[in-house]
Enzyme design. Structure first.
Site, PDB file in Angstrom:
ATOM      1  N   LYS A  67      88.506  45.570  19.169  1.00  0.00           N
ATOM      2  CA  LYS A  67      89.221  45.947  21.025  1.00  0.00           C
ATOM      3  C   LYS A  67      89.826  46.965  21.326  1.00  0.00           C
ATOM      4  O   LYS A  67      90.230  48.329  21.400  1.00  0.00           O
ATOM      5  CB  LYS A  67      89.212  44.736  22.023  1.00  0.00           C
ATOM      6  CG  LYS A  67      87.704  43.428  22.698  1.00  0.00           C
ATOM      7  CD  LYS A  67      88.481  42.573  22.718  1.00  0.00           C
ATOM      8  CE  LYS A  67      87.190  42.305  23.164  1.00  0.00           C
ATOM      9  NZ  LYS A  67      87.838  40.706  23.582  1.00  0.00           N
ATOM     10  N   GLN A  86      92.395  37.537  26.477  1.00  0.00           N
ATOM     11  CA  GLN A  86      91.049  36.177  25.618  1.00  0.00           C
ATOM     12  C   GLN A  86      91.314  35.607  25.608  1.00  0.00           C
ATOM     13  O   GLN A  86      92.536  34.352  25.143  1.00  0.00           O
ATOM     14  CB  GLN A  86      92.345  37.339  24.106  1.00  0.00           C
ATOM     15  CG  GLN A  86      91.345  36.636  22.885  1.00  0.00           C
ATOM     16  CD  GLN A  86      89.659  37.806  23.373  1.00  0.00           C
ATOM     17  OE1 GLN A  86      89.333  38.887  22.823  1.00  0.00           O
ATOM     18  NE2 GLN A  86      88.821  36.709  22.670  1.00  0.00           N
ATOM     19  N   ASP A 123      86.640  42.585  32.744  1.00  0.00           N
ATOM     20  CA  ASP A 123      85.334  41.613  32.155  1.00  0.00           C
ATOM     21  C   ASP A 123      84.637  41.160  33.049  1.00  0.00           C
ATOM     22  O   ASP A 123      83.439  40.045  33.414  1.00  0.00           O
ATOM     23  CB  ASP A 123      86.455  40.160  31.605  1.00  0.00           C
ATOM     24  CG  ASP A 123      86.773  40.399  30.105  1.00  0.00           C
ATOM     25  OD1 ASP A 123      85.451  41.043  29.269  1.00  0.00           O
ATOM     26  OD2 ASP A 123      87.687  39.088  29.665  1.00  0.00           O
TER      27      ASP A 123
END
Ligand code: NDP
Length: 324
Positions: free
Chosen positions: A62, A106, A129
């Site tokens: 990412k 994460q 997200d």
């Protein structure tokens, strides 16, 4: 002998890797424009706790993807023993940071940290997200718009639209109802005017339900569960499933397969995504897109909040200088 009318073309393979690359180039040029006009680039904070190999590799990917399109990444690496309070305090700091437009924590977090509590502390304006209950709630409501859509579901819809598959009025069947894929992708399809059925582990006779679908989104995490005979001829098949199966012919001893039996399904479907190389690359591309959209929203709000009678050049200058 088969007559010419019996002959069916094989499915069009939807190349997620190529589509994701196109999207990344589009993002890159928009980031350049933002930077030239306002002297600002989007910023994404990626928070990782501990040293799980898989999480480390996702986070590396990412951060690298951000660098490639000109998004500034803020790297926050906590040791395994960090306390929940310390992680939450960092999230609050990032919520207030003007150059951070997206925050990603994460998962999974270590057992001593409550994931739901941490995710709930992320400001919905920075929830790239798209997992914040308020963002999901708005997605479920008619006439409301979420600030961010979850990345994998958004990627599925983008694959359909960029492949020319119409969703409106179609029968869609989603296999899986998880918070991160099945449920939000069902809501997105519904918003796009499909008629949606959700199949899950307690569904009776999933095969006959899937066979009705013009669009199938497979997200059950069950290797090659959906056979060619389950698919209506010409249907569009988006395979989110990513399953590891033994393969002694590979050096690694394994390979990745989807929830759909690709070799059978490609003989019947109209469109199909491969695994790997279908949905996977889109998830990261959508994360970058969400971060860019978050940054654009902040800049637009700052510009439009100023007096309409002022010289636009002065407003732009103030955004550049950070005083607006
Ligand atoms: P979960 O395990 O959280 O959810 C699986 C869902 O599938 C559940 O709703 C479950 O039903 C349903 N299900 C399980 N078995 C069956 C069955 N035999 N028949 C019908 N439904 C079934 O998984 P995720 O949603 O997190 O992920 C799904 C798949 O997608 C996984 O393979 C994952 O690796 C992959 N994935 C890929 C991503 C990408 O970027 N490519 C991103 C995220 C996930 P129930 O609710 O009843 O238990």
């Amino acid at each position: 002998m088969a007559s010419p009318s019996d002959h069916r073309r094989e499915a069009t393979i939807i190349d997620g890797k190529a589509i994701a690359q196109t999207i990344r180039s589009e993002i890159s040029s928009e980031v350049r424009q933002l930077s030239q006009t306002y002297g600002k680039v989007p910023g994404l904070a990626v928070v990782i706790v501990g040293s799980r190999k898989d999480s480390q590799s996702y986070v590396r990917m990412k951060r690298k993807a951000c660098a490639e399109v000109g998004i500034k990444s803020f790297d926050i690496d906590f040791p395994q023993q960090v306390t929940e309070a310390e992680v939450i305090s960092k999230v609050h700091e990032l919520n207030a940071h003007p150059d951070v437009h997206g925050i990603l924590v994460q998962l999974p977090l270590p057992n001593h940290i409550n994931e739901e509590k941490v995710l709930g502390e992320i400001s919905i304006e920075k929830d790239v997200d798209g997992f914040h209950p308020l963002n999901i709630g708005k997605l479920a409501m008619k006439g409301r718009e979420s600030l961010f859509l979850p990345c994998t579901p958004k990627g599925c819809l983008e694959l359909l639209s960029r492949s020319g598959v119409t969703v409106k009025g179609k029968k869609a069947v989603v296999v899986g109802r998880s918070n991160i894929v099945g449920l939000p992708v069902s809501l997105l399809l519904l918003k796009a005017d499909a008629t949606v059925t959700i199949v899950h582990s307690r569904t009776h006779d999933p095969e006959s339900i899937v066979r009705e679908a013009d669009i199938i989104i497979a997200a059950a995490g069950q290797a090659m569960m959906i056979k060619g005979s389950w698919i209506k001829p010409g249907a569009a098949v988006i395979d989110v499933g990513t399953n590891v199966v033994d393969d002694s012919s590979r050096k690694s001893g394994y390979r990745l397969v989807g929830d759909v039996d690709f070799q059978e399904a490609r003989q019947v479907a109209g469109w199909i995504t491969p695994v790997p190389g279908g949905v996977g690359p889109m998830t990261v591309a959508m994360l970058l897109k969400n971060t860019l959209e978050g940054a654009k929203r902040v800049i637009r709000v700052r510009v439009s909040a100023t007096d309409i009678f002022r010289d636009p050049a002065d407003v732009v200058q103030e955004v550049r200088e950070g005083s607006l």
